[in-house]
Design a protein around this motif. Structure first.
Motif, PDB file in Angstrom:
ATOM      1  N   UNK A  42       0.841  -1.194   0.000  1.00 59.71           N
ATOM      2  CA  UNK A  42       0.000   0.000   0.000  1.00 59.71           C
ATOM      3  C   UNK A  42       0.881   1.251   0.000  1.00 59.71           C
ATOM      4  N   UNK A  43       0.263   2.409  -0.200  1.00 60.58           N
ATOM      5  CA  UNK A  43       1.030   3.649  -0.351  1.00 60.58           C
ATOM      6  C   UNK A  43       0.320   4.815   0.313  1.00 60.58           C
ATOM      7  N   UNK A  51       4.097   3.964   8.189  1.00 63.18           N
ATOM      8  CA  UNK A  51       3.781   3.285   6.934  1.00 63.18           C
ATOM      9  C   UNK A  51       5.004   3.258   6.022  1.00 63.18           C
ATOM     10  N   UNK A  52       5.791   2.182   6.040  1.00 62.26           N
ATOM     11  CA  UNK A  52       6.915   2.075   5.113  1.00 62.26           C
ATOM     12  C   UNK A  52       6.449   2.193   3.664  1.00 62.26           C
ATOM     13  N   UNK A  53       7.278   2.810   2.854  1.00 61.52           N
ATOM     14  CA  UNK A  53       6.911   3.047   1.462  1.00 61.52           C
ATOM     15  C   UNK A  53       6.952   1.744   0.648  1.00 61.52           C
ATOM     16  N   UNK A  54       6.033   1.596  -0.315  1.00 65.70           N
ATOM     17  CA  UNK A  54       5.866   0.296  -0.968  1.00 65.70           C
ATOM     18  C   UNK A  54       6.994  -0.124  -1.905  1.00 65.70           C
ATOM     19  N   UNK A  73      -0.884  -1.711  -4.484  1.00 68.72           N
ATOM     20  CA  UNK A  73      -2.341  -1.771  -4.462  1.00 68.72           C
ATOM     21  C   UNK A  73      -2.952  -0.741  -3.522  1.00 68.72           C
ATOM     22  N   UNK A  74      -2.735   0.567  -3.725  1.00 67.22           N
ATOM     23  CA  UNK A  74      -2.273   1.166  -4.971  1.00 67.22           C
ATOM     24  C   UNK A  74      -1.112   2.153  -4.726  1.00 67.22           C
ATOM     25  N   UNK A 103      -0.408  -1.116  -9.664  1.00 68.25           N
ATOM     26  CA  UNK A 103      -1.736  -0.642  -9.284  1.00 68.25           C
ATOM     27  C   UNK A 103      -1.655   0.828  -8.937  1.00 68.25           C
ATOM     28  N   UNK A 104      -2.515   1.634  -9.527  1.00 66.49           N
ATOM     29  CA  UNK A 104      -2.452   3.086  -9.311  1.00 66.49           C
ATOM     30  C   UNK A 104      -3.817   3.625  -8.889  1.00 66.49           C
ATOM     31  N   UNK A 105      -3.770   4.789  -8.255  1.00 62.52           N
ATOM     32  CA  UNK A 105      -4.987   5.505  -7.887  1.00 62.52           C
ATOM     33  C   UNK A 105      -4.691   6.984  -7.804  1.00 62.52           C
TER      34      UNK A 105
END
Length: 327
Positions: A42-43, A51-54, A73-74, A103-105
């Motif tokens: 996740x991102x 939250x470590x970067x994906x 994702x994503x 996966x993008x958003x």
């Protein structure tokens, strides 16, 4: 039918990230050995949780993931420059031997856009333009581009992905307008985890109709969806294992304007989560598969749940449910 895992690498403030990342490596090794098909990160930036970067995390997992697909994702594409994303993603695709799924958003958290100095209202156009530029860069040819957000004058990508013309692109969206746009682009729509069954099924039907109307066939098409998963002896037992933790995890979204996770929790709990016995989970998957979904990406980690419980959940699914959908 494919089954993947969404890593929930979000931890309480003050948590030991070195230990948590080590647990994640062991978790992915376990998932790999159980026969899952994919694993996703996740991102977010500036989260209330650690939250470590994906992309660095997924790079750490390349040598522990076997033949599984690795992806985001994503990834919140509007928060970065397409040259940066193109070379970073091509690098991971090279490292993994061509196993990356992008996966993008477009994102939704005001704090992220404000910190990057990006107007939130431009997020969709930035995402679409960034993806277009990235696809041009991945050809390996010089790119001349003058758009609303990015300008490139004859630059050439120094690293190209293994997968040609580029890694698969899945796009997340939570509303009919975004879903229709994805359909017209012919890209897979990544359905979100927190929506009720009728919403997920109805919007997939609309997406497939609009995709066909745009001239795209469905041979080898991917229809992915996120779901929260807990397999136990019964629904009651599943909520006894992880009900408090999944509610706590969804509660973190309230501060970002998603107060319906609090006000409508009972309905979400009953209609969106894949919690229950092996027979319950099998029926839910079959229902969604009959609607067209063919790549389920499960989250089995939540705030405060010991990693041992997550491993038990994915193991029981692999042992008692997965074989029902495989020769």
């Amino acid at each position: 039918m494919k089954f993947g895992i969404l890593l929930d690498h979000q931890y309480a403030p003050g948590d030991d990230l070195g230990r948590r990342i080590g647990e994640t490596v062991e978790y992915v090794q376990h998932v790999r050995d159980l026969g899952y098909d994919s694993v996703f990160g996740i991102h977010h930036y500036l989260s209330s949780l650690r939250t470590p970067q994906p992309l660095p995390l997924l790079s750490r997992l390349v040598d522990h993931s076997g033949t599984m697909q690795l992806g985001t994702g994503i990834l919140i594409l509007p928060l970065g420059h397409p040259v940066h994303w193109a070379e970073e993603i091509a690098t991971i695709d090279q490292m993994s031997g061509g196993r990356f799924v992008l996966g993008i958003g477009s994102g939704y958290r005001d704090v992220e856009f404000a910190a990057f100095g990006i107007e939130r209202r431009t997020r969709v156009s930035r995402m679409n333009e960034a993806l277009s530029v990235m696809q041009q860069l991945w050809t390996g040819e010089p790119v001349h581009h003058e758009g609303n957000h990015f300008t490139l004058d004859g630059v050439r990508c120094s690293v190209l992905p293994v997968q040609r013309p580029h890694p698969p692109v899945w796009v997340g969206a939570n509303g009919p307008t975004g879903i229709a746009r994805i359909a017209r682009q012919g890209l897979p729509w990544l359905a979100p985890s927190n929506v009720r069954r009728n919403w997920a099924v109805g919007n997939l039907a609309d997406y497939r109709e609009q995709r066909r109307a745009a001239g795209f066939d469905e041979s080898d098409a991917v229809f992915p969806i996120h779901r929260d998963l807990c397999v136990a002896d019964s629904a009651e037992a599943a909520f006894a294992v992880a009900g408090e933790q999944v509610k706590r995890s969804y509660g973190e979204y309230v501060q970002y304007g998603m107060d319906f996770f609090e006000s409508q929790w009972d309905a979400i709990k009953e209609k969106a989560l894949f919690f229950g016995s092996p027979d319950d989970i099998t029926a839910k998957i079959q229902d969604f598969a009959d609607a067209g979904y063919n790549h389920f990406v499960f989250r089995a980690q939540w705030l405060g749940l010991p990693i041992e419980r997550s491993m038990e959940i994915v193991e029981r699914f692999a042992r008692e449910v997965m074989p029902r959908f495989r020769p």
